[in-house]
Design an enzyme around this catalytic site. Structure first.
Site, PDB file in Angstrom:
ATOM      1  N   ARG A  82      55.132 -26.000 101.115  1.00 37.67           N
ATOM      2  CA  ARG A  82      53.922 -25.739 101.588  1.00 37.67           C
ATOM      3  C   ARG A  82      53.636 -24.465 102.520  1.00 37.67           C
ATOM      4  O   ARG A  82      52.646 -23.696 102.315  1.00 37.67           O
ATOM      5  CB  ARG A  82      54.036 -27.018 102.633  1.00 37.67           C
ATOM      6  N   THR A  83      54.851 -24.116 103.497  1.00 34.48           N
ATOM      7  CA  THR A  83      54.781 -23.016 104.314  1.00 34.48           C
ATOM      8  C   THR A  83      54.449 -21.866 103.428  1.00 34.48           C
ATOM      9  O   THR A  83      53.644 -21.097 103.860  1.00 34.48           O
ATOM     10  CB  THR A  83      56.126 -22.944 105.222  1.00 34.48           C
ATOM     11  N   LYS A 109      74.782 -10.730  98.451  1.00 39.46           N
ATOM     12  CA  LYS A 109      75.563  -9.639  98.396  1.00 39.46           C
ATOM     13  C   LYS A 109      76.225  -9.421  99.816  1.00 39.46           C
ATOM     14  O   LYS A 109      76.848  -8.230 100.098  1.00 39.46           O
ATOM     15  CB  LYS A 109      74.912  -8.473  97.913  1.00 39.46           C
ATOM     16  N   ARG A 122      61.791 -17.187 107.030  1.00 38.96           N
ATOM     17  CA  ARG A 122      62.475 -18.639 107.110  1.00 38.96           C
ATOM     18  C   ARG A 122      64.013 -18.612 106.867  1.00 38.96           C
ATOM     19  O   ARG A 122      64.401 -17.778 105.880  1.00 38.96           O
ATOM     20  CB  ARG A 122      61.772 -19.681 106.256  1.00 38.96           C
ATOM     21  N   HIS A 179      59.362 -23.644 114.780  1.00 40.40           N
ATOM     22  CA  HIS A 179      58.433 -23.535 113.432  1.00 40.40           C
ATOM     23  C   HIS A 179      57.128 -23.464 114.054  1.00 40.40           C
ATOM     24  O   HIS A 179      56.178 -24.392 113.966  1.00 40.40           O
ATOM     25  CB  HIS A 179      58.759 -24.697 112.632  1.00 40.40           C
TER      26      HIS A 179
END
Lengths: 178, 642
Positions: free
Chosen positions: B58-59, B87, B108, B136
């Site tokens: 969604r985000t 890495k 995120r 958030h």
């Protein structure tokens, strides 16, 4: 059979009285039972403690189970699957309750889980049966009975809440009635 | 000149209320534009980079949709874990590189405070799309936006927040924001999933909130039913937070609020629990029955989605169920945020860190939050703290600049005089002074203070309890016991707790090696620093799986150090067993831990300190000894203790 119903009840009672003696009524005491027979034992100990007139003892549970990773040859370690501790552990004296103390791995996982939840003042360990053969530097503060069972054997704690009967049994394999 | 000046959204606290209102006005107009099929290509030519270190549908889609609807373009990497992060590239390096590719970075990340790090290192604007269990903020903007649209305003609402309040980052952001709008908040957590203390502390200290518990019985008798509670049948109580203009006044136990404006339900964050299939308790899904009573029939039901089974599907057709509207608001609100960034072209970056406490090298504490970004990317991130507003003056509380978690400090030190003190109220003034002088050090424990070379401020006379010969004899005896116990010397490893435990470990290794003919590998474990095992001397790195580990420390007291060391060991693998060797057992155990090998047991009082003085070699030097002395109280007089 290592303990019958009467002997098991006496062990639980003695553990409860020892806890009561070591912790004054002013102390904030909490019992944390390890699911599932440890949780039932914690409830029984709490019932006895609550008859002593001290403030109500709170009871929570940790669900810590062994799992085996099929990909690896080494057995997995017990780990936290869930918890139900609806109160803060900060500055509390906590008594962790389990049915059988053996390698100490379950207790280690429980200590890690409790340390993660807050800053308890102390954590003690109560076990109905200590069967020795520790793999970790863990010891119990309260022991119902020491049972030196050989490595291949298992110690089964049966409680009426789960198994319909109170007893401690030593056996090679899972007993029928289990 | 770039079209977009750097302006970050790390926390909802970065936005003044007026800016939040402005974003909502913009969101209204974008929402209408979307309905009418109009396009507003104000972001044409701008590029957004979406860096998602954690999965999200969604985000991410709503950010990308918002950017496309504004005429901008989006670049992204399908999964950061399979690219640079795998890495081993640091977050700081990644965002610096991506700053050259894009005008906005949307991040995120699973670590608390990652967005703060990204904002500091990126030269372009960073928008936090969720960092660990911290915040958030764009989800919060969507929540507030829908709440405002449904209720007409945001001032003084009463909102019940239910479910997982411990790990739910949307919940923490929302509570901070609601507190700024003066909301009453009723929290009904799943049991064991209570709102963390640092969230409570923060709104108590900064927004003057007060907490009361409301019992189940009281709520039931008060107004018939309060069905929100059946979400937590195992919980004996729920906690309510009420705004309190006058904290001094003694107010009786809280009553249930007269009416509720919204229920905000959350999902159990299974991915943040220790076990993968955790079920903290059984709960019934939230359904229309909860909305029947007079106090709840006007409430709307919100959920950040995805839902697992907290909300009954039957509720979807109820007009009070607004969770799909919340999801739909994601695009116009994020469009509004981008437009707002464009409007704020000349806005100076306002997140200064002038209030951070200057710690000289090695004197800064480590953040207590195991998920803090400073713990994951400690190679370049220095821990940074400021004073946390607190309601309790008996403790010193510091707040991590990155994850915003409070740290309770028990021991402080003065870097010039090299003295440490147990913190109490009388030291507040000195600590402020030391911060100004840049001479404050803080410690987790007496052990850590002494590890770092600090002495107690005052102590009683010292007494030698072991001399160098006795220390050497004790090591010999322990090594002989280990040799007698060990079945397979090739599977032995000796691990010492930094720093004196590690010195003893090296000695035991030589002694055991001589006796068994196999020199076991030896490593140090630092309970205050790095989490990995540090191989010592000529040891190559080794696998702890299947090994019998001899854990070595100089003194055992409460046992917490050993507990922490075992937790660190278990992060490395599964040892076949752990045996504990200590030079001194001084009693006062707070944990059910018992050493297997003890050099000497000494009865001590709680205020005593046992100090082991040994050198980094084979031992037996005449200066080596174990001392015992008692610690005296901190100064109560006005004299500067430093």
């Amino acid at each position: 059979m290592a303990l019958d119903a009467d002997a098991l009840a006496r062990c639980v009672k003695r553990i409860a009285y020892e806890i009561h003696e070591r912790h004054s009524a002013a102390e904030r005491l909490a019992l944390i039972g390890i699911i599932r027979r440890g949780a039932n034992l914690a409830e029984r100990i709490a019932t006895i403690l609550n008859q002593t007139g001290r403030p109500l003892v709170e009871v929570g549970t940790l669900d810590i189970s062994s799992y085996r990773d099929d990909d690896k040859s080494t057995p997995g370690d017990p780990r936290l699957l869930g918890r139900n501790i609806p109160f803060s552990l900060d500055d509390r004296n906590v008594v962790l309750v389990d049915d059988v103390l053996y390698t100490g791995r379950t207790v280690r996982a429980a200590l890690a889980a409790l340390a993660d939840l807050g800053r308890p003042r102390s954590i003690e360990l109560a076990a109905l049966v200590d069967r020795g053969r520790r793999e970790l530097p863990i010891r119990a503060d309260y022991v119902g009975k020491n049972i030196a069972a050989p490595e291949g054997q298992r110690v089964y704690v049966k409680l009426s809440e789960v198994d319909g009967v109170d007893a401690v049994v030593i056996g090679e394999t899972k007993p029928e009635a289990f | 000149m770039p079209r977009l000046a750097k302006s970050d959204l790390v926390s909802i606290e970065d936005l003044p209320l007026s800016d939040i209102e402005r974003i909502f006005e913009l969101a209204d107009s974008f929402s209408q534009a979307i309905e009418r099929g109009e396009t507003r290509r104000i972001a044409e030519g701008l590029i957004m980079a979406t860096l998602f270190y954690e999965p999200s549908t969604r985000t991410r889609l709503s950010f990308e949709s918002a950017m496309h609807r504004l005429g901008g373009t989006v670049i992204s990497s399908p999964d950061m874990h399979t690219s640079s992060a795998a890495k081993g590239e640091s977050l700081a390096d990644t965002v610096r590189v991506v700053s050259a590719y894009a005008d906005i970075i949307v991040l995120r990340h699973p670590s608390d405070g990652a967005a703060q790090v990204a904002a500091e290192y990126a030269s372009v604007s960073v928008i936090n799309a969720g960092d660990g269990s911290r915040e958030h903020p764009t989800q919060t903007l969507c929540d507030l936006y829908v709440l405002r649209r449904k209720k007409g305003h945001l001032k003084g609402l009463t909102v019940a927040i239910c479910g997982d309040l411990k790990f739910g980052r949307t919940v923490h952001s929302l509570i901070y924001a609601l507190a700024r709008f003066g909301a009453n908040i009723v929290t009904a957590p799943f049991s064991g999933m209570e709102l963390p203390d640092y969230v409570l502390d923060r709104i108590a200290a900064e927004r003057n909130y007060r907490f009361s518990t409301v019992s189940l019985e009281e709520l039931k008798s008060d107004q018939g039913s309060f069905d929100a509670l059946y979400l937590t049948p195992n919980a004996p109580h729920q906690m309510a937070l009420f705004t309190d203009a006058n904290p001094l006044q003694d107010v009786p136990a809280a009553r249930a609020p007269a009416s509720l404006d919204a229920f905000y339900l959350t999902r159990l964050q299974r991915e943040r629990l220790a076990g993968s299939n955790a079920t903290p308790c059984n709960y019934a899904p939230f359904d229309a029955r909860a909305l029947r009573s007079s106090r709840t029939h006007r409430a709307v039901v919100m959920h950040p989605l995805p839902r697992t089974d907290e909300v009954a599907y039957e509720l979807d057709s109820d007009p009070r169920a607004v969770y799909f509207e919340q999801a739909a608001a994601g695009v116009p609100v994020r469009m509004a945020l981008i437009a707002w960034l464009l409007e704020n072209r000349s806005r100076p970056a306002k997140r200064g860190n002038t209030s951070s406490i200057p710690f000289r090298g090695g004197t800064a504490p480590r953040c207590a939050n195991p998920s803090c970004i400073t713990r994951r990317e400690g190679a370049y991130l220095r821990p940074r703290f400021r004073f946390a507003p607190t309601t309790n003056r008996e403790h010193l509380a510091l707040r991590c600049d990155f994850c915003e978690r409070n740290l309770r400090v028990d021991y402080v030190g003065h870097t010039t005089s090299r003295r440490y003190y147990h913190f109490d109220e009388s030291l507040h003034g000195y600590v402020r002074q030391w911060v100004e002088d840049g001479t404050l050090a803080v410690f987790d424990s007496v052990k850590e203070a002494e590890e770092r070379g600090y002495e107690p401020y005052r102590r009683g006379p010292q007494r030698e309890i072991m001399n160098s010969e006795e220390i050497a004899a004790a090591c010999q005896a322990i090594a002989a016991q280990i040799t007698a116990d060990v079945v397979d010397p090739t599977m032995l490893a000796i691990v010492g707790v930094v720093s004196r435990g590690a010195l003893l470990a090296l000695r035991l290794r030589e002694l055991v090696g001589r006796q068994t003919g196999v020199r076991p590998p030896c490593a140090a474990i630092d309970v205050y620093g790095q989490t990995a095992l540090q191989p010592l001397d000529d040891t190559a790195s080794f696998d702890v799986d299947g090994r019998l580990i001899i854990l070595v420390d100089d003194v055992i007291n409460s046992g917490w150090t050993v507990q922490r060391a075992m937790t660190l060991l278990w992060q490395q693998g599964r040892p076949a067993g752990v045996k504990l060797a200590v030079l001194i057992d001084r009693g006062h155990r707070a944990l059910p831990i018992r050493p297997n090998y003890i050099g000497k047991s000494i009865p001590t009082s709680r205020t005593d300190r046992v100090q082991v003085r040994i050198a980094a070699d084979e031992g037996g030097k005449p200066g080596e000894r174990v001392l015992l002395y008692s610690l005296l109280e901190s100064p109560k007089t006005a004299e500067n203790p430093a």
